[in-house]
Design a protein around this motif. Sequence first.
Motif, short mmCIF file in Angstrom:
data_model
loop_
_atom_site.label_atom_id
_atom_site.label_comp_id
_atom_site.label_asym_id
_atom_site.label_seq_id
_atom_site.Cartn_x
_atom_site.Cartn_y
_atom_site.Cartn_z
N ALA A 23 0.84 -1.21 0.00
CA ALA A 23 0.00 0.00 0.00
C ALA A 23 0.86 1.25 0.00
N GLY A 24 1.86 1.29 0.87
CA GLY A 24 2.76 2.44 0.90
C GLY A 24 3.54 2.59 -0.38
N GLY A 198 3.91 5.99 3.73
CA GLY A 198 4.40 4.73 3.20
C GLY A 198 5.50 4.14 4.06
N ALA A 199 6.42 4.97 4.55
CA ALA A 199 7.49 4.50 5.42
C ALA A 199 6.93 3.98 6.74
N ALA A 200 5.92 4.68 7.28
CA ALA A 200 5.30 4.25 8.54
C ALA A 200 4.59 2.91 8.38
N LEU A 201 3.87 2.71 7.26
CA LEU A 201 3.20 1.43 7.02
C LEU A 201 4.20 0.29 6.90
N ALA A 205 4.49 -2.95 9.41
CA ALA A 205 4.52 -4.32 8.91
C ALA A 205 5.74 -5.06 9.44
N GLY A 206 6.89 -4.39 9.49
CA GLY A 206 8.09 -5.02 10.02
C GLY A 206 7.97 -5.36 11.49
#
Length: 315
Positions: A23-24, A198-201, A205-206
Amino acid sequence: METLALGLFNGITYGMLLFLMAAGLTLVFSMLGVLNFAHTAFYMLGAYFGYTFSQLLGLGFWWGLLAAPVCCAVLGALVERFGLRHVLRYGTLGPLLFTFALDVVLVELVTLVWGKQPVSYQVPHALDFALFTLYGIEYSAYRAFALGMALVVLASLFLMLKMTRIGVTVRASLSHPEIVNALGHNLPALRAGVFVLGAALAGLAGALAGNMLGTEPGMANQLGTVLMIIIVVGGLGSLAGAFVASILIGVLQTLAISSGLSWGDFLGPLQHWASLFVGTGTLSEPLSRYATLIPFVMVIAILVFRPRGLMGKRE
């Protein structure tokens, strides 16, 4: 039924985690026209930040889960402001080279700080139990929690893009950036916000997947190719397509890995004719051996029969 139930549950969970990253990546491509090769590095950093805050600093899993996307968002803001924004002027090649180099640098930094060996990022004790049992198989409460978190993020992302003024502006800027800029909206700030999101998503996820799939420096490269395949199969710039492709790849790969079937069992009555071309030895090999090839077979089929992707728009 046991294999099917296990494969579907784990496959949907894995697919939703893939979608958090896809998504990001899709939003960044839509807004900036950049395929961010460093996106999986933010996923890797999210896992390491979660591990550091939860276990090394002793703050607990929940603080680590909160800190990971925040740290990745801050790093994403710095990368966009002092790096990516200045190379966009060089067309497509500049951002590609920049993000590729950034991915290499971040992986090497992780190796220097945390080492080359996997770290023991553990599932929190509060969720380390079997949520329920079906067909004799115990389903992890943590996997169910990760699936629930991914669904919440998916719903929040949908509501933000469809129901809020910011979401309307973002969607408008995807197709008519000149008009959005002429109406007085700060387009560079909007693009920076999408890159940070995008970086936060990816970091979230990580933090969710690191204790399930393993936390080590190679985790970025393991998913990089799969993510690129997802956005191509779904359709470049299509968020709905990325969702469908993520679920398809997650479920099909997991079912192939968990299945005990061989190629002969899978082909059924056609195995006699297939043996004339590939031999009986190949047909006796398990499907799980070829599970990693599933995304590549899908992208080849898409490029041949539907080059714009499942939900991409022809331009």
